[in-house]
Write a protein that holds these residues in place. Structure first.
Motif, mmCIF file in Angstrom:
data_model
loop_
_atom_site.group_PDB
_atom_site.id
_atom_site.type_symbol
_atom_site.label_atom_id
_atom_site.label_comp_id
_atom_site.label_asym_id
_atom_site.label_seq_id
_atom_site.Cartn_x
_atom_site.Cartn_y
_atom_site.Cartn_z
ATOM 1 N N ALA A 137 0.827 -1.217 0.000
ATOM 2 C CA ALA A 137 0.000 0.000 0.000
ATOM 3 C C ALA A 137 0.857 1.261 0.000
ATOM 4 N N ALA A 138 2.049 1.176 0.591
ATOM 5 C CA ALA A 138 2.936 2.334 0.675
ATOM 6 C C ALA A 138 3.843 2.462 -0.548
ATOM 7 N N GLY A 139 3.716 1.534 -1.497
ATOM 8 C CA GLY A 139 4.529 1.608 -2.699
ATOM 9 C C GLY A 139 5.963 1.165 -2.498
ATOM 10 N N ILE A 140 6.210 0.354 -1.490
ATOM 11 C CA ILE A 140 7.562 -0.126 -1.190
ATOM 12 C C ILE A 140 7.825 -1.421 -1.964
ATOM 13 N N GLU A 141 8.977 -1.487 -2.617
ATOM 14 C CA GLU A 141 9.355 -2.708 -3.328
ATOM 15 C C GLU A 141 9.584 -3.841 -2.337
ATOM 16 N N ILE A 142 9.095 -5.032 -2.647
ATOM 17 C CA ILE A 142 9.266 -6.207 -1.788
ATOM 18 C C ILE A 142 10.031 -7.276 -2.557
ATOM 19 N N PHE A 143 11.084 -7.791 -1.937
ATOM 20 C CA PHE A 143 11.856 -8.886 -2.537
ATOM 21 C C PHE A 143 12.011 -9.964 -1.475
ATOM 22 N N SER A 144 11.377 -11.127 -1.724
ATOM 23 C CA SER A 144 11.368 -12.205 -0.735
ATOM 24 C C SER A 144 11.711 -13.528 -1.424
ATOM 25 N N PRO A 145 12.996 -13.786 -1.643
ATOM 26 C CA PRO A 145 13.400 -14.980 -2.391
ATOM 27 C C PRO A 145 13.369 -16.256 -1.550
ATOM 28 N N VAL A 146 13.208 -17.383 -2.219
ATOM 29 C CA VAL A 146 13.301 -18.693 -1.570
ATOM 30 C C VAL A 146 14.770 -19.099 -1.544
ATOM 31 N N SER A 147 15.375 -19.120 -0.368
ATOM 32 C CA SER A 147 16.790 -19.504 -0.261
ATOM 33 C C SER A 147 17.083 -20.306 1.001
ATOM 34 N N HIS A 148 16.037 -20.603 1.786
ATOM 35 C CA HIS A 148 16.225 -21.424 2.980
ATOM 36 C C HIS A 148 16.193 -22.906 2.638
ATOM 37 N N THR A 149 15.606 -23.228 1.483
ATOM 38 C CA THR A 149 15.476 -24.614 1.033
ATOM 39 C C THR A 149 16.072 -24.738 -0.366
ATOM 40 N N LEU A 150 16.247 -25.968 -0.810
ATOM 41 C CA LEU A 150 16.786 -26.216 -2.143
ATOM 42 C C LEU A 150 15.781 -25.882 -3.222
ATOM 43 N N PHE A 151 14.504 -26.125 -2.936
ATOM 44 C CA PHE A 151 13.428 -25.916 -3.895
ATOM 45 C C PHE A 151 12.364 -25.011 -3.288
ATOM 46 N N ASN A 152 11.573 -24.420 -4.160
ATOM 47 C CA ASN A 152 10.394 -23.689 -3.716
ATOM 48 C C ASN A 152 9.270 -24.705 -3.501
ATOM 49 N N PRO A 153 8.812 -24.907 -2.255
ATOM 50 C CA PRO A 153 7.758 -25.900 -2.009
ATOM 51 C C PRO A 153 6.521 -25.689 -2.877
ATOM 52 N N ALA A 154 6.179 -24.443 -3.156
ATOM 53 C CA ALA A 154 4.995 -24.150 -3.969
ATOM 54 C C ALA A 154 5.146 -24.705 -5.380
ATOM 55 N N ASP A 155 6.366 -24.674 -5.915
ATOM 56 C CA ASP A 155 6.603 -25.202 -7.259
ATOM 57 C C ASP A 155 6.397 -26.713 -7.299
ATOM 58 N N ILE A 156 6.894 -27.408 -6.272
ATOM 59 C CA ILE A 156 6.733 -28.865 -6.219
ATOM 60 C C ILE A 156 5.257 -29.239 -6.105
ATOM 61 N N ILE A 157 4.541 -28.513 -5.272
ATOM 62 C CA ILE A 157 3.115 -28.785 -5.079
ATOM 63 C C ILE A 157 2.336 -28.545 -6.367
ATOM 64 N N GLN A 158 2.693 -27.491 -7.086
ATOM 65 C CA GLN A 158 2.032 -27.202 -8.361
ATOM 66 C C GLN A 158 2.285 -28.329 -9.370
ATOM 67 N N LYS A 159 3.522 -28.818 -9.416
ATOM 68 C CA LYS A 159 3.857 -29.925 -10.322
ATOM 69 C C LYS A 159 3.059 -31.183 -9.989
ATOM 70 N N ASN A 160 2.669 -31.312 -8.716
ATOM 71 C CA ASN A 160 1.952 -32.512 -8.268
ATOM 72 C C ASN A 160 0.444 -32.312 -8.269
ATOM 73 N N GLY A 161 -0.023 -31.345 -9.029
ATOM 74 C CA GLY A 161 -1.458 -31.146 -9.167
ATOM 75 C C GLY A 161 -2.110 -30.418 -8.018
#
Length: 441
Positions: A137-161
């Motif tokens: 809402a304040a127009g601040i850029e947000i950068f929140s990368p996945v780097s705590h794990t080897l893979f993005n869990p959301a990507d794996i879940i999407q691949k699995n339907g």
């Protein structure tokens, strides 16, 4: 790699919010925050949710963490602060409810770029949503990368339907090779923008947090921090033959002075060590040896187990409980506080079980086979006490306690999920409990 060049800076202010990811190496959120920024605020918030002393708990510490883990965290923060200072920066330590503190900082410091490592834990997901809502809402850029794990869990879940894979084999097949693994992870920070004008305090001591840390009792031998994590990593990987032949669950759980494993789990938990960097180091060794073990038993396979549990936890509502958990068997566990306390305090009368629990209290760490023993003893193997009760004890006392992995392992070892060949029957468990109580009385 020189990231900060005043002539190239846009005059913007950036904030890097540390939670996990307490490191300089392979920290894409930190690198992105530094690029093009005139001032950079590296912030860690002392959260009362985890750090406020609780005198009613069964051991010293807060409501959710024992002294060993709190001490490990503070040591990690001191080390991070020293590393930041070597790069021309410093850690800004604040205290309070994190989302409120962060929103206040975004306002007061005129932040235009907010960076933080993505976190799958439900607690941090809720905090992140509050902070991101204000920042957007304040127009601040947000950068929140996945780097705590080897893979993005959301990507794996999407691949699995849309649902997480519930077996290790299916996870590994879906995951494949990490997309970032083709090139070395970044470890080359040599300069950071300075911290702007702000009031701050040093990393607090245990005493300043309200804990009596003067008692001369045996402490965990594992010191927190990125420096120690990288030292242990170098030491573990120096023996290429050991790395190549690593095979879980083999190992000696009674090897105390020199544990028969890396003991890198607490450093991965707090992000003092990048799992991605660890992954690449193991791969480098495997390329130089004639033969090596493979997943699921290899050292590389252990990192994949970690990601497997993260993925299932992220994609399963109520993963941390039996009720309303779609992948958890509904077993009529016992709620016996006396049995639970005897197990927790090392008073079962079974020397091996009690010795493990004493080590847990003193060190905040146990070999993985020792964890299996006491978890099975409490649940399906002997006492038939609810796995959530054991989970709570591990969550409090382990320095490497990790929401996804701790819950995942208790679900597994109690045969509540993933693996269902549980025995004995309820009647057998009740008879065993009566027998053990006689021995303890």
């Amino acid at each position: 790699m020189r990231l900060f060049n005043p002539s190239m800076a846009s005059g913007s202010n950036s904030l890097i919010w540390f939670r996990k990811g307490l490191r300089i190496h392979d920290n894409p959120a930190l690198e992105h925050a530094a690029k093009g920024s005139y001032f950079l605020y590296p912030v860690f918030v002392i959260d009362p949710h985890y750090m406020e002393p609780d005198v009613t708990a069964f051991s010293q510490g807060s409501e959710r963490a024992g002294l060993n883990r709190i001490r490990f965290l503070l040591e990690s923060l001191v080390d991070l602060d020293l590393s930041l200072k070597r790069l021309g920066s410093r850690l800004v330590v604040l205290k309070g409810e994190p989302s409120q503190v962060l929103i206040r900082c975004l306002k007061e410091w005129s932040i235009s770029k907010l960076c933080f490592e993505y976190d799958t834990d439900p607690y941090y997901q809720a905090l992140d949503n509050q902070v991101k809502s204000y920042a957007t809402a304040a127009g601040i850029e947000i950068f929140s990368p996945v780097s705590h794990t080897l893979f993005n869990p959301a990507d794996i879940i999407q691949k699995n339907g849309g649902r997480p894979p519930l077996s290790y084999q299916s996870f590994v097949k879906l995951a494949g090779e990490p997309s970032w693994a083709a090139s070395p992870v970044s470890n080359a920070l040599s300069w950071l923008p300075p911290v702007g004008n702000c009031s701050t305090t040093e990393v607090p001591s245990m005493e300043e947090l309200g804990y009596d840390d003067s008692a001369k009792v045996e402490r965990s031998p594992f010191k927190g921090g990125e420096s120690e994590a990288l030292r242990r990593l170098r030491e573990s990987l120096s023996n290429k033959e050991w790395v190549a032949n690593f095979e879980k669950p083999k190992g000696d759980p009674s090897a105390f002075l020199s544990p028969a494993t890396t003991v890198l789990s607490p450093y991965l938990k707090f992000g003092c060590l990048s799992s991605r960097y660890f992954y690449q180091c193991i791969q480098d060794i495997q390329r130089t040896v004639k033969k090596h073990t493979s997943p699921p038993v290899s050292l590389l396979g252990q990192l994949l187990w970690r990601d497997f549990f993260y993925t299932v936890a992220f994609g399963t509502p109520n993963f941390e409980q039996m009720k309303d958990n779609r992948i958890c068997k509904q077993i009529p566990w016992k709620y016996d506080d006396e049995l639970l306390a005897a197990w927790r305090d090392g008073r079962t009368g079974f020397p091996w079980i009690d010795a493990i629990m004493v080590q847990l209290h003193k060190w905040g760490w146990m070999h993985h086979l020792a964890r299996h023993c006491v978890a099975c003893f409490l649940t399906r193997g002997d006492l038939f006490v609810h796995w959530e009760k054991g989970r709570d004890v591990f969550e409090r006392l382990l320095i490497d306690s990790d929401w996804a992995i701790n819950n995942g392992n208790w679900l597994w070892l109690s045969c509540s999920s993933f693996f269902y060949q549980w025995s004995p029957t309820i009647l057998q468990a009740k008879n065993a409990s009566r027998y053990y109580m006689k021995r303890m009385s």
